[in-house]
Design a protein around this motif. Structure first.
Motif, PDB file in Angstrom:
ATOM      1  N   ASP A  95      40.892  -2.033  35.487  1.00 35.85           N
ATOM      2  CA  ASP A  95      41.911  -2.343  36.490  1.00 35.85           C
ATOM      3  C   ASP A  95      43.016  -3.231  35.916  1.00 35.85           C
ATOM      4  OD1 ASP A  95      39.825  -4.182  36.330  1.00 35.85           O
ATOM      5  OD2 ASP A  95      39.811  -4.667  38.461  1.00 35.85           O
ATOM      6  N   ASP A  96      43.259  -3.085  34.607  1.00 34.48           N
ATOM      7  CA  ASP A  96      44.430  -3.680  33.943  1.00 34.48           C
ATOM      8  C   ASP A  96      44.469  -5.202  33.971  1.00 34.48           C
ATOM      9  OD1 ASP A  96      45.491  -1.256  33.082  1.00 34.48           O
ATOM     10  OD2 ASP A  96      46.612  -0.952  34.949  1.00 34.48           O
ATOM     11  N   CYS A  97      43.306  -5.830  33.960  1.00 35.89           N
ATOM     12  CA  CYS A  97      43.277  -7.291  33.895  1.00 35.89           C
ATOM     13  C   CYS A  97      43.067  -7.717  32.438  1.00 35.89           C
ATOM     14  CB  CYS A  97      42.144  -7.824  34.767  1.00 35.89           C
ATOM     15  SG  CYS A  97      42.062  -9.627  34.733  1.00 35.89           S
ATOM     16  N   PRO A  98      43.970  -8.540  31.883  1.00 38.31           N
ATOM     17  CA  PRO A  98      43.734  -9.051  30.524  1.00 38.31           C
ATOM     18  C   PRO A  98      42.548 -10.017  30.526  1.00 38.31           C
ATOM     19  CG  PRO A  98      46.046  -9.287  31.168  1.00 38.31           C
ATOM     20  CD  PRO A  98      45.266  -8.982  32.417  1.00 38.31           C
ATOM     21  N   ILE A  99      41.534  -9.687  29.762  1.00 37.82           N
ATOM     22  CA  ILE A  99      40.362 -10.556  29.678  1.00 37.82           C
ATOM     23  C   ILE A  99      40.217 -11.071  28.243  1.00 37.82           C
ATOM     24  CG2 ILE A  99      39.198  -9.319  31.557  1.00 37.82           C
ATOM     25  CD1 ILE A  99      37.262  -8.385  29.175  1.00 37.82           C
ATOM     26  N   VAL A 100      39.467 -12.164  28.107  1.00 42.29           N
ATOM     27  CA  VAL A 100      39.336 -12.818  26.806  1.00 42.29           C
ATOM     28  C   VAL A 100      38.039 -12.367  26.151  1.00 42.29           C
ATOM     29  CG1 VAL A 100      39.327 -15.024  25.582  1.00 42.29           C
ATOM     30  CG2 VAL A 100      40.607 -14.798  27.726  1.00 42.29           C
ATOM     31  N   LEU A 101      38.168 -11.493  25.163  1.00 40.47           N
ATOM     32  CA  LEU A 101      37.008 -10.950  24.451  1.00 40.47           C
ATOM     33  C   LEU A 101      37.506 -10.421  23.109  1.00 40.47           C
ATOM     34  CD1 LEU A 101      33.983 -10.465  25.642  1.00 40.47           C
ATOM     35  CD2 LEU A 101      34.553  -8.059  25.334  1.00 40.47           C
ATOM     36  N   HIS A 102      36.695 -10.531  22.075  1.00 40.08           N
ATOM     37  CA  HIS A 102      37.157 -10.135  20.752  1.00 40.08           C
ATOM     38  C   HIS A 102      37.177  -8.629  20.527  1.00 40.08           C
ATOM     39  CE1 HIS A 102      36.794  -9.287  16.408  1.00 40.08           C
ATOM     40  NE2 HIS A 102      37.695 -10.235  16.318  1.00 40.08           N
ATOM     41  N   ASP A 103      36.175  -7.928  21.040  1.00 39.08           N
ATOM     42  CA  ASP A 103      36.017  -6.505  20.722  1.00 39.08           C
ATOM     43  C   ASP A 103      36.491  -5.630  21.883  1.00 39.08           C
ATOM     44  OD1 ASP A 103      34.603  -7.634  18.591  1.00 39.08           O
ATOM     45  OD2 ASP A 103      32.639  -7.146  19.435  1.00 39.08           O
ATOM     46  N   ILE A 104      36.853  -4.382  21.576  1.00 45.59           N
ATOM     47  CA  ILE A 104      37.110  -3.423  22.656  1.00 45.59           C
ATOM     48  C   ILE A 104      35.772  -2.960  23.246  1.00 45.59           C
ATOM     49  CG2 ILE A 104      39.374  -2.646  21.837  1.00 45.59           C
ATOM     50  CD1 ILE A 104      37.983  -0.184  20.615  1.00 45.59           C
ATOM     51  N   HIS A 105      34.680  -3.251  22.547  1.00 41.73           N
ATOM     52  CA  HIS A 105      33.334  -2.938  23.045  1.00 41.73           C
ATOM     53  C   HIS A 105      32.680  -4.200  23.608  1.00 41.73           C
ATOM     54  CE1 HIS A 105      33.525  -0.184  19.297  1.00 41.73           C
ATOM     55  NE2 HIS A 105      34.046   0.446  20.332  1.00 41.73           N
ATOM     56  N   LEU A 106      31.700  -3.994  24.488  1.00 43.59           N
ATOM     57  CA  LEU A 106      30.970  -5.122  25.081  1.00 43.59           C
ATOM     58  C   LEU A 106      29.625  -5.355  24.405  1.00 43.59           C
ATOM     59  CD1 LEU A 106      31.734  -3.931  28.674  1.00 43.59           C
ATOM     60  CD2 LEU A 106      32.365  -6.209  27.840  1.00 43.59           C
ATOM     61  N   ASP A 107      29.230  -4.437  23.544  1.00 43.64           N
ATOM     62  CA  ASP A 107      27.843  -4.352  23.076  1.00 43.64           C
ATOM     63  C   ASP A 107      27.308  -5.619  22.408  1.00 43.64           C
ATOM     64  OD1 ASP A 107      29.218  -1.959  23.368  1.00 43.64           O
ATOM     65  OD2 ASP A 107      28.259  -0.957  21.701  1.00 43.64           O
ATOM     66  N   GLN A 108      28.126  -6.222  21.532  1.00 43.45           N
ATOM     67  CA  GLN A 108      27.558  -7.255  20.653  1.00 43.45           C
ATOM     68  C   GLN A 108      27.511  -8.655  21.248  1.00 43.45           C
ATOM     69  OE1 GLN A 108      29.641  -5.424  16.962  1.00 43.45           O
ATOM     70  NE2 GLN A 108      28.271  -6.981  16.135  1.00 43.45           N
TER      71      GLN A 108
END
Ligand code: CA
Length: 313
Positions: free
Chosen positions: A42-55
């Protein structure tokens, strides 16, 4: 004075990019705190390093059926309310064999969430208000070419949030960084942003962007970068060559090339628990970069130790 940038917050001590890690970095005296940005469904900029959530999250447990055919769970496939159901933990190895840094915060302990860019700005600006300090943002647009292929306007939405929080002028206390030179030029020329831009420089093998980082690390490359950015953020090993014979390091030409074109130099990533073999200790490495090479700033997982060493050098 060399500026200290908290790499993913105080990530040497707490799970990266959590609000707790940002608060600790702030308390330790960082000049800037880094946010890597990816975009939710839903186009919210979130703070995370990867485009994946896995690690770094328990996504496989909470949404077991939501991975793509390549086996990865993508941030872009989840709405913010779903992302908020996840717990963040220390970074794990990609093969699932446990934490990358076992001596850091206990793996899968604690209760941490993925923050939005807005939530992190609220924290930093709130602390600036309550402490009277002025700690800056150091925000990275992650993989814009990938986001654009997905139809996700990451830069547009990130710049919107920054603007809503009064980050839009050249003099505002923020750097905006990206590995992708095409996107940085777009930010300058199409979005007409005046924010101070930093060109990150990695290794071509990382596939961080379609750029040729070897060409970028030349005098000509730095001249080109100076047309759209105020500085470079290269991986630290581009600055030295190590001699095994007399156990010493010598500088490459990159620092000189950058200075020929008045570029700021902010190398990454300085980790007290992962010192390259070319240096005998973390102290020696920091001294070499700060006193001998004279970088303008550095990204570190260990804000407290790095500030102490800079003060003593
Ligand atoms: Ca980053």
């Amino acid at each position: 004075m060399t500026i200290v940038i908290a790499h993913r917050g105080a990530s040497g001590y707490l799970p990266e990019h959590t609000l707790s890690a940002a608060a600790l970095a702030y308390g330790m005296g960082a000049d800037f705190i880094e946010q890597d940005i990816v975009l939710s469904k839903d186009d919210c900029p979130i703070v995370l390093h990867d485009i994946h959530l896995d690690q770094v999250t328990n996504v496989a447990e909470i949404f077991p059926q939501r991975n793509r055919d390549d086996g990865h769970w993508y941030v872009r496939d989840f709405e913010l309310l779903e992302l908020k159901q996840l717990e963040v933990h220390e970074r794990g190895n990609s093969d699932g064999s446990g934490p990358v840094f076992p001596q850091r915060f206990p793996y899968e302990r604690g209760h941490f969430q993925i923050p939005t860019l807005q939530e992190e700005i609220d924290l930093i600006q709130g602390l600036n208000h309550s402490t009277g300090r002025n700690v800056g943002l150091y925000t990275e647009i992650k993989k814009p070419d990938w986001h654009n292929k997905e139809g996700a306007e990451i830069t547009l939405h990130t710049l919107d949030v920054l603007k809503q929080n009064n980050y839009e002028a050249e003099s505002d206390n923020i750097f905006l960084q990206c590995f992708d030179s095409t996107e940085l030029k777009r930010i300058r020329n199409d979005f007409k942003s005046k924010l101070p831009l930093i060109q990150l420089i990695g290794k071509n093998s990382w596939n961080e962007s379609p750029d040729d980082f070897r060409k970028m690390s030349t005098d000509r490359g730095c001249k080109d970068i100076a047309q759209y950015a105020v500085g470079i953020g290269p991986t630290m090993d581009l600055f030295y060559t190590a001699s095994i014979v007399n156990n010493s390091v010598s500088p490459t030409n990159l620092m000189q090339y950058a200075k020929n074109h008045n570029l700021l130099v902010h190398p990454f990533t300085f980790r007290a628990d992962s010192v390259p073999l070319s240096f005998r200790s973390y102290e020696e490495m920091i001294r070499w970069f700060v006193t001998d090479l004279r970088v303008d700033g550095l990204f570190t997982d260990f804000v407290d130790q790095t500030i102490d060493l800079i003060k003593g050098s």
